[in-house]
Design an enzyme around this catalytic site. Sequence first.
Site, PDB file in Angstrom:
ATOM      1  N   LYS A 234       9.845 -13.340  12.885  1.00 43.52           N
ATOM      2  CA  LYS A 234      10.082 -11.893  12.825  1.00 43.52           C
ATOM      3  C   LYS A 234       9.792 -11.311  14.203  1.00 43.52           C
ATOM      4  CE  LYS A 234       8.470  -7.559  10.680  1.00 43.52           C
ATOM      5  NZ  LYS A 234       7.781  -6.905   9.547  1.00 43.52           N
ATOM      6  N   ASP A 239       6.793  -1.598  15.066  1.00 44.34           N
ATOM      7  CA  ASP A 239       7.192  -1.124  13.749  1.00 44.34           C
ATOM      8  C   ASP A 239       6.511   0.217  13.454  1.00 44.34           C
ATOM      9  OD1 ASP A 239       7.944  -0.715  11.147  1.00 44.34           O
ATOM     10  OD2 ASP A 239       6.764  -2.378  10.317  1.00 44.34           O
ATOM     11  N   LYS A 246       5.149   5.429   9.332  1.00 46.56           N
ATOM     12  CA  LYS A 246       3.820   4.992   8.915  1.00 46.56           C
ATOM     13  C   LYS A 246       2.790   6.062   9.281  1.00 46.56           C
ATOM     14  CE  LYS A 246       4.364  -0.022   9.625  1.00 46.56           C
ATOM     15  NZ  LYS A 246       4.146  -0.487   8.261  1.00 46.56           N
ATOM     16  N   ASP A 257       3.893  -6.837  15.344  1.00 43.99           N
ATOM     17  CA  ASP A 257       4.915  -7.145  14.342  1.00 43.99           C
ATOM     18  C   ASP A 257       5.974  -8.128  14.870  1.00 43.99           C
ATOM     19  OD1 ASP A 257       5.387  -6.778  11.664  1.00 43.99           O
ATOM     20  OD2 ASP A 257       6.759  -5.091  11.931  1.00 43.99           O
ATOM     21  N   GLU A 318      11.565  -3.199   6.918  1.00 49.66           N
ATOM     22  CA  GLU A 318      12.604  -3.547   7.898  1.00 49.66           C
ATOM     23  C   GLU A 318      12.624  -5.027   8.258  1.00 49.66           C
ATOM     24  OE1 GLU A 318       9.624  -2.705   8.726  1.00 49.66           O
ATOM     25  OE2 GLU A 318       9.235  -4.245  10.249  1.00 49.66           O
ATOM     26  N   ARG A 320      12.370  -7.727   6.493  1.00 49.30           N
ATOM     27  CA  ARG A 320      13.244  -8.546   5.644  1.00 49.30           C
ATOM     28  C   ARG A 320      14.719  -8.319   5.964  1.00 49.30           C
ATOM     29  NH1 ARG A 320      10.741  -5.855   0.364  1.00 49.30           N
ATOM     30  NH2 ARG A 320       8.972  -5.884   1.804  1.00 49.30           N
TER      31      ARG A 320
HETATM   32  N1  BES Z   1       5.106  -4.942   9.435  1.00 48.05           N
HETATM   33  C1  BES Z   1       4.842  -4.453   8.137  1.00 48.05           C
HETATM   34  C2  BES Z   1       3.862  -5.332   7.350  1.00 48.05           C
HETATM   35  C3  BES Z   1       2.446  -5.384   7.868  1.00 48.05           C
HETATM   36  C4  BES Z   1       1.479  -4.561   7.348  1.00 48.05           C
HETATM   37  C5  BES Z   1       2.086  -6.298   8.827  1.00 48.05           C
HETATM   38  C6  BES Z   1       0.169  -4.632   7.799  1.00 48.05           C
HETATM   39  C7  BES Z   1       0.789  -6.368   9.296  1.00 48.05           C
HETATM   40  C8  BES Z   1      -0.171  -5.546   8.781  1.00 48.05           C
HETATM   41  C9  BES Z   1       6.134  -4.366   7.327  1.00 48.05           C
HETATM   42  O1  BES Z   1       7.275  -4.104   8.051  1.00 48.05           O
HETATM   43  C10 BES Z   1       5.968  -3.226   6.375  1.00 48.05           C
HETATM   44  O2  BES Z   1       5.853  -2.123   6.819  1.00 48.05           O
HETATM   45  N2  BES Z   1       5.980  -3.523   5.086  1.00 48.05           N
HETATM   46  C11 BES Z   1       5.818  -2.541   4.084  1.00 48.05           C
HETATM   47  C12 BES Z   1       6.823  -2.801   2.997  1.00 48.05           C
HETATM   48  C13 BES Z   1       6.895  -1.721   1.964  1.00 48.05           C
HETATM   49  C14 BES Z   1       7.534  -0.480   2.547  1.00 48.05           C
HETATM   50  C15 BES Z   1       7.718  -2.244   0.812  1.00 48.05           C
HETATM   51  C16 BES Z   1       4.392  -2.632   3.558  1.00 48.05           C
HETATM   52  O3  BES Z   1       3.895  -3.746   3.430  1.00 48.05           O
HETATM   53  O4  BES Z   1       3.795  -1.600   3.301  1.00 48.05           O
HETATM   54 ZN    ZN Z   2       7.256  -4.692  10.022  1.00 47.40          ZN
HETATM   55 MN    MN Z   3       7.569  -2.000   8.319  1.00 49.07          MN
END
Ligand code: BES
Ligand code: ZN
Ligand code: MN
Length: 465
Positions: A234, A239, A246, A257, A318, A320
């Site tokens: 990835k 992000d 966020k 990320d 994003e 995925r």
């Molecule tokens: N990059 C994040 C996941 C992440 C979170 C990595 C904390 C490291 C530490 C990913 O892109 C993300 O934002 N995922 C969301 C998905 C949700 C919107 C379904 C998440 O995990 O909140």
């Molecule tokens: Zn991410």
């Molecule tokens: Mn994200």
Amino acid sequence: MEVKIVEDVKNIECDVLVINKFEKKQTDCDFVNKFLPEEFTGKNKETILINTLGQKLAKNILVVGFGEEKKLTNNTIRENTAIAIKKCGEIKAKKVAICYSTEINYGGPAVIGAKTSDYRFDKYKTKKDFHIEELYLSNVDNNLVNKAKIIANSLDLSRNLANEPAAYATPTKLAQISQNIEGIETQVYDYKKIEEMGMGAFLAVAKGSIEPPKFIHMKYVPQNPKKRIAIIGKGLCFDSGGLDLKPANSMLTMRDDMSGSAIVIGVMKAIAQLKPDVEVHGIIAACENMPGAGAYKPGDILTAMNGKTIEVDNTDAEGRLTLADALCYACNLKVDEVFDIATLTGACMVALGTVASGIMGNNEELIEKIIETGKTTGEKFWQLPMWQEYRDNMDSDIADMKNTGTRYGGASAAGMFLKEFVNDEVKWVHLDIAGTAFLEKPQGEYYSKGSTACGLKTLIKYITE
Ligand code: BES
Ligand code: ZN
Ligand code: MN
């Protein structure tokens, strides 16, 4: 830290000579045996520092407990060496020598433990952190030490890349670095080519940023490969969440990320030097997820490279989307195995903390192999389920699927989403390193704050052994 192999470390001047002691056994050093207090039994991870008061070439001897001799593993050696190096750092020892019991083959894990333990991301500090300058070894297997040095250098490269600010580690930068690895052939695809290849999911994510996306394909091709594999990382250089922005606190570490892609670059660099009989493709869909004027929006419908359509439910899911197109691309290469490594879900971090990475896939045997390999490299993987109900939650009324499910079971849902872009004929393993890739405080024997490049050692070991 420079690692040097010498004839006999006992014949060189140094600040600290590190030796080991097994429980119920004398050390190999008579001087130490004479002065060692009875309370020091050699329990695993126990240490004692003995000042030699000028009677030895080494100013100090650090004895580390190795526990029961019959329980010795590479993990014991790696962890205890890391502990020893930390102690040496505390007394500002610049020149350190290691001399463990002659019957143990300690070179490899000792080098990995020492170099990992000494790592700090201090590039931007005008006053650098303390580092051990020289590490001397003798009585070790030259080849194993060289292999360990290669792996340790790859770890440094990956950790540095993930620790770097997003302003430095841009998609363009990742592409440049990938193009400059000796022994690796790299193709970089720009916006237009990405569009032509039909990567509508990846491209949508990239559109909110002024940083141009790069699709990176690194290749290591040996003479007669016994199998062919692809590793996808990835590569979200930042992000922000996109329009589903966020909260400030969650964004603080989101330069990490792209940890998966940093690991893929590190693995490729090591592979180019270790030269296994395996064809390896390193693939990165690199971009930023930003809420700029061109940003993709909730409700958009995207078409991935394999023709499947995705309703955007949340622009923060994003990773995925970028991986979907990267998986299609990797499967088109007709490789035998595909791995993806990604800081994919906060849910995985909630489930397993910063201690273990999530592992999923379509082939139990391959999953098991990676878990077992992880046990020997000290990287923990815990399998999470891939049940149909997780996928059902992502059904869409207007497209083939949505990019998120319910609030719960997010790591498994993400795994089920990715599965939609994997050919059934190819063995696939997905590693969710959201919790393990980046630490807010030091952890275990050797990880400092920040990037860990967790997964790198396991992938290299799996590919090369
Ligand atoms: N990059 C994040 C996941 C992440 C979170 C990595 C904390 C490291 C530490 C990913 O892109 C993300 O934002 N995922 C969301 C998905 C949700 C919107 C379904 C998440 O995990 O909140
Ligand atoms: Zn991410
Ligand atoms: Mn994200």
